[in-house]
Design a protein around this motif. Sequence first.
Motif: not given
Length: 769
Positions: A370-372, A451-454, A485-489
């Motif tokens: 849920v949420g992914i 679109t979602r990960g491994m 995870s959250k994309v970070e700069i």
Amino acid sequence: NAAPAAAVAMRLAALLAALRPVLPLVLGLSLGCSLSLLRASWSQGGAEELCLGAAGRAELPGEAQPEAAEAGPARGHEDFRPRIVPYYRDPNKPYKKVLRTRYIQTELGFHERLFVAVLTSKATLNTLAVAVNKTIAHHFSRLLYFTGLRSAKVPHGMVLVAHGDERPIWLMYETMYYIHQHFGSDYDWFYIMQDDTYTQAEQVKALVTHLSINQDVYLGRAEEFIGGDEQARYCHGGFGYLLSRSLLLKLHPHLDSCRNEILSVRPDEWLGRCIIDFLGIACVSQLQGQHYHTYELAKNADPEKEEEEEFQAAIAVHPVSDVTLMYRLHKHFSRIQLERAYQEIQELQMQIRNLTSLTPAGEASLTWPVGINSPFLPKSRFEVISWDYFTEQHLFSCLDGSPKCELSGASKADVSDIIESALEQLNSRYQPLLRFSKRQLLNGYRRFDPTRGMEYTLDLLLEAVTQKGHSHVLVKRVSLVRPLSKVEIIPMPYVTEATRVQLVLPLTVQDLDFVSNFLDMYAMNTLDTHDNALLTLLFIYHPYDAQRVSQVDVFAGVKAMVGELEKRYAEVKIPWISVKTEVPSQVKLMDIVSKKHPVDTLFFLASVWTEINMEFLNRCRMNTISNWQVFFPVHFQEFNPALVYRGEQTASSSTDFLRDGHFDRHSFAEACFYNSDYMTARTKLAADILDRDEVLESMEVFDVFLHYSGLHLFRAVEPGLVQKYALRSCNPRLSEELYHRCVLSNLEGLASRSHLAMALFEQEQANST
């Protein structure tokens, strides 16, 4: 005349009858337009009067208007409004090419969010300061340590500024002066702390995101001066404090006066008195609805036994007496943050479930987890993401193309972690009724969904034990997702386009047919545009050709082309280097070139099929950072036009070129790197191979940086680096891996699968007839 009048009346009656259904609509539109125009005239008149009153400093009867109200809000918002930094050119100076930084943030005048300064000393630099660096440094983009006297050895990974004097007041004065001089125009917030303070970094970052930057902020733990005014408070330095950029800019002109006029023993009291006396701003513990929570730690305190709400909500804890206590505090607060994160995830998932039932699709649209994001749906058979099969010992999708290879390194750690997570989830769901333990991993499948990960699917042979001690062996299939995870700069060092690029072009006899096009593109895109790029040619002679060079020079035509370019562009010199070898190893060739250039040279190692353009050269400069990162672009390789177009006219539109080729991931011929970085990695390689030069024949420059440097290797597709189709000559005397890469590059560069299928179909049709 009566008859025509009657006819006109009949026509009018018929027209009114036809317009009667739309008559209310026409009247409504007319009335609405009239009212809107009337309202617009009233609004404009009121606005003019209001603006006129403000410009004329008019006041309403009986209303007092403060003196600073005219320019205060406008000027405050003006400082933080995005603006274009203008370019000014002195007419008295000769024109020079403008080098843009290509950073939108710089051009619009944006600032970074938070700068952190840690006050330390020579005695605690290698103890408490190191502990602070290990616990919070990875949370902040910029963290500096300030001390009076530095020790002989600075800990690795810490940026230290030593002022040369251990006096506390002098240290604070120099620190504030240094921060304003070097970072005052780059950051919105400045957080000052000591090395005996534990700070929750994420809480500080969240705090500054909720505060307005157009106010003078002096936020921390407010303390009263000894024997002073109760209203005047300073921020206790042991718990850290936050300063806004506007306050720092206003404080800077008064620092010298504060140093000479204010006497104090404590540096935090001195700074607080300076801010109060010259700016009239006292320290506050809460501002704009945000509280700066602190906790004073008692002696011999145990973080695990501290249960007070003030401690759990504290942003800063002080004093931290030793390194062990710092790490224990970090462990405790990290666990609290993790529990909060899991709790927030559960609450969000519950809200998603409740809202899904109200959507048109209903609960059928609810994805798992849920949420992914839902799994990627391929639109054709070429977009299907394949699953990789693995066991606990072997992987059956290997990078080198072999059908089976040993599971090791990060892949082995990933499989072990996912199996442990599966067992943990099973036990948390079925305990205390059942307790599971792993016997064996029967089958494992994984794939990466962008679109979602491994995603993982595991067939586990488990032993289930009941509460009464009865055991049973069963097979259970579980599905798991490791979401993105959250994309970070990631903060990167600042670079510009002013760097000179040194192109290096190795040439063999097989490359002579393509040299003319390369030199034409180089002249058109760099020499004509006066781009800061130079070229060095590397002539690779076969031993047989080298013996006959006095009679027949195989590179004579290329040298003649270079001479013509030097005549056309009088200020340009294109040097060449001659090398005799049977095996043109990329590393050996770079060794020769590296010794003939300064250490700060930015190399672009090109191939004869490369079409040089300014767009790519700028990206080469931006993506290559000395002592930090090297750039290996993946060029775009056009397909064989004979197979793609099959006699039809070649497409000339530049927007369609991506359909007529592919990005050649097997080629590592192009590279951008600094000479100093190459020399450092090459020195480590020389110490490892111990004069075994035959090892160099199996390596490329990419392998040197990958195995013998700690730099970032930036490998990315580069649409600005386009190569026409050409059948490469693969040297069988190179290593098997390099030869195999070259062959694969030639095969995949023929055409796409659809083009190859069409060519085979046409060939079969021709043979059948």
